[in-house]
Design an enzyme around this catalytic site. Structure first.
Site, mmCIF file in Angstrom:
data_model
loop_
_atom_site.group_PDB
_atom_site.id
_atom_site.type_symbol
_atom_site.label_atom_id
_atom_site.label_comp_id
_atom_site.label_asym_id
_atom_site.label_seq_id
_atom_site.Cartn_x
_atom_site.Cartn_y
_atom_site.Cartn_z
ATOM 1 N N GLY A 1 2.249 -1.434 2.054
ATOM 2 C CA GLY A 1 2.708 -2.815 2.110
ATOM 3 C C GLY A 1 3.537 -3.104 3.346
ATOM 4 N N ARG B 1 12.858 -2.535 -7.535
ATOM 5 C CA ARG B 1 14.323 -2.569 -7.631
ATOM 6 C C ARG B 1 14.851 -3.932 -8.072
ATOM 7 N NH1 ARG B 1 14.099 1.404 -3.163
ATOM 8 N NH2 ARG B 1 15.127 3.295 -3.921
ATOM 9 N N HIS C 1 2.092 -4.230 -5.859
ATOM 10 C CA HIS C 1 1.328 -2.972 -5.869
ATOM 11 C C HIS C 1 -0.146 -3.258 -6.171
ATOM 12 C CE1 HIS C 1 5.396 -1.227 -7.192
ATOM 13 N NE2 HIS C 1 5.132 -0.580 -6.072
ATOM 14 N N LEU D 1 4.983 -0.558 -11.610
ATOM 15 C CA LEU D 1 4.079 -1.391 -10.816
ATOM 16 C C LEU D 1 4.273 -2.878 -11.080
ATOM 17 C CD1 LEU D 1 0.783 0.694 -11.140
ATOM 18 C CD2 LEU D 1 2.581 0.858 -9.406
HETATM 19 P P1 AMP Z 1 7.051 1.545 -3.802
HETATM 20 O O1 AMP Z 1 6.512 1.803 -5.182
HETATM 21 O O2 AMP Z 1 8.179 0.590 -3.773
HETATM 22 O O3 AMP Z 1 7.274 2.816 -3.034
HETATM 23 O O4 AMP Z 1 5.880 0.792 -3.030
HETATM 24 C C1 AMP Z 1 4.586 1.327 -2.949
HETATM 25 C C2 AMP Z 1 3.792 0.513 -1.967
HETATM 26 O O5 AMP Z 1 3.749 -0.839 -2.387
HETATM 27 C C3 AMP Z 1 4.396 0.519 -0.564
HETATM 28 O O6 AMP Z 1 3.350 0.606 0.398
HETATM 29 C C4 AMP Z 1 5.097 -0.824 -0.501
HETATM 30 O O7 AMP Z 1 5.213 -1.316 0.815
HETATM 31 C C5 AMP Z 1 4.161 -1.679 -1.328
HETATM 32 N N1 AMP Z 1 4.858 -2.849 -1.854
HETATM 33 C C6 AMP Z 1 6.087 -2.885 -2.436
HETATM 34 N N2 AMP Z 1 6.425 -4.152 -2.731
HETATM 35 C C7 AMP Z 1 5.403 -4.942 -2.324
HETATM 36 C C8 AMP Z 1 5.164 -6.346 -2.352
HETATM 37 N N3 AMP Z 1 6.051 -7.200 -2.832
HETATM 38 N N4 AMP Z 1 3.990 -6.814 -1.850
HETATM 39 C C9 AMP Z 1 3.071 -5.947 -1.340
HETATM 40 N N5 AMP Z 1 3.242 -4.600 -1.293
HETATM 41 C C10 AMP Z 1 4.386 -4.104 -1.768
#
Ligand code: AMP
Length: 275
Positions: free
Chosen positions: A147, A187, A37, A33
């Protein structure tokens, strides 16, 4: 804060919340996170009484040559951040509790998933839709927050909720960025110092779209590609699309979306901007 490891126990928690009249907010994540997040958690808290964060690196949304095995993980740190953020429950399921070995039912959106990330990641959105549908059934949220960073994913989830009548309100929250503009992403942890410098090219390419009134889709696509390449990035796609249909547009209008995917070394990064 509850830490829950099985779908069964998670649903029991959710039913208890609902019986007590609490609205449940869900923030689905793959963990590791960051502040982006946590901004989704804040948004969920505004719209629900009890917020659950799921942390699950979902194997079915990774292709055979993708980074499932190496995807960054740090459950202890994630749990501490959730505790600090006043999350009510963290759902941390083991993969074997999420998928039966002979699982044979999947959710497959069939229009929005073909271009953009879907073109370079076949099967990705089938994995995403399936796991999100499962999370909705397990966590019983009134509201779920995603997001804008993953614009195509957000559009496909909205479509899934509409077409399959999930009783969940979807909120799309803005992208949080590093001070130089790079969109926060788990990433980003893969990037070397030099790659981290190159990575700013994604947000720079999107910034350049705002300079002067956009002439045409073709001109803007080239403008984005040039900037990405100047930063040493290898372009996967640089597109301008209609926000609802995700089809490329040539005559630009307000609300169209520019989307980019580019490789920084071996790391594939994405970003987007609503024009
Ligand atoms: P992930 O853990 O990458 O699958 O992301 C989980 C959630 O967090 C998804 O809804 C993403 O779109 C959101 N998310 C990822 N990066 C960001 C960011 N920089 N700002 C806001 N939300 C994000």
């Amino acid at each position: 804060m509850e830490i829950v490891h099985t779908p069964h126990a998670m649903t029991a928690w959710a039913q208890e919340q609902r019986h007590s009249g609490r609205r449940i907010g869900l923030v689905p994540t793959m963990g590791y996170l960051h502040a982006g997040h946590l901004s989704l958690v804040d948004e969920a808290k505004k719209n629900a009484d009890a917020v659950a964060v799921s942390i699950f690196v979902n194997p079915t949304q990774f292709g055979p040559n993708e980074d499932f095995a190496s995807y960054p993980r740090n459950a202890a740190c994630d749990v501490a951040l959730c505790r600090e953020a006043d999350v009510a429950a963290v759902f941390l399921p083991a993969p074997e509790t999420m998928y039966a070995p002979d699982a044979s039912v999947f959710v497959d959106e069939d229009v929005l998933c073909h271009g953009l990330c879907g073109a370079s990641r076949p099967g990705h959105f089938k994995g995403v839709c399936t796991v999100v549908a499962k999370l909705f059934n397990i966590v019983l949220p009134d509201v779920a927050v995603f997001g804008q960073k993953d614009f195509q994913q957000a559009a496909i989830i909205r479509r899934m909720v509409r077409d399959l009548n999930f009783p969940v309100s979807i909120i799309i929250a803005p992208t949080l960025r590093e001070p130089d503009g790079l969109a926060m992403s788990s990433r980003n942890a893969y990037l070397s110092t030099e790659e981290r410098r190159q990575a700013v090219g994604l947000s720079r390419a999107l910034d350049a779209l705002m300079e002067g009134m956009p002439p045409s889709g073709t001109v803007l696509r080239h403008r984005m590609r040039d900037i990405l390449e100047q930063h040493g990035l290898r372009v996967d796609y640089a597109e301008i699309v209609d926000a609802e249909t995700l089809t490329p547009v040539e005559k630009i209008s307000k609300g169209n979306v520019a989307l980019i995917a580019a490789y920084c070394g071996t790391t594939r990064l994405i970003d987007n901007r609503v024009l």
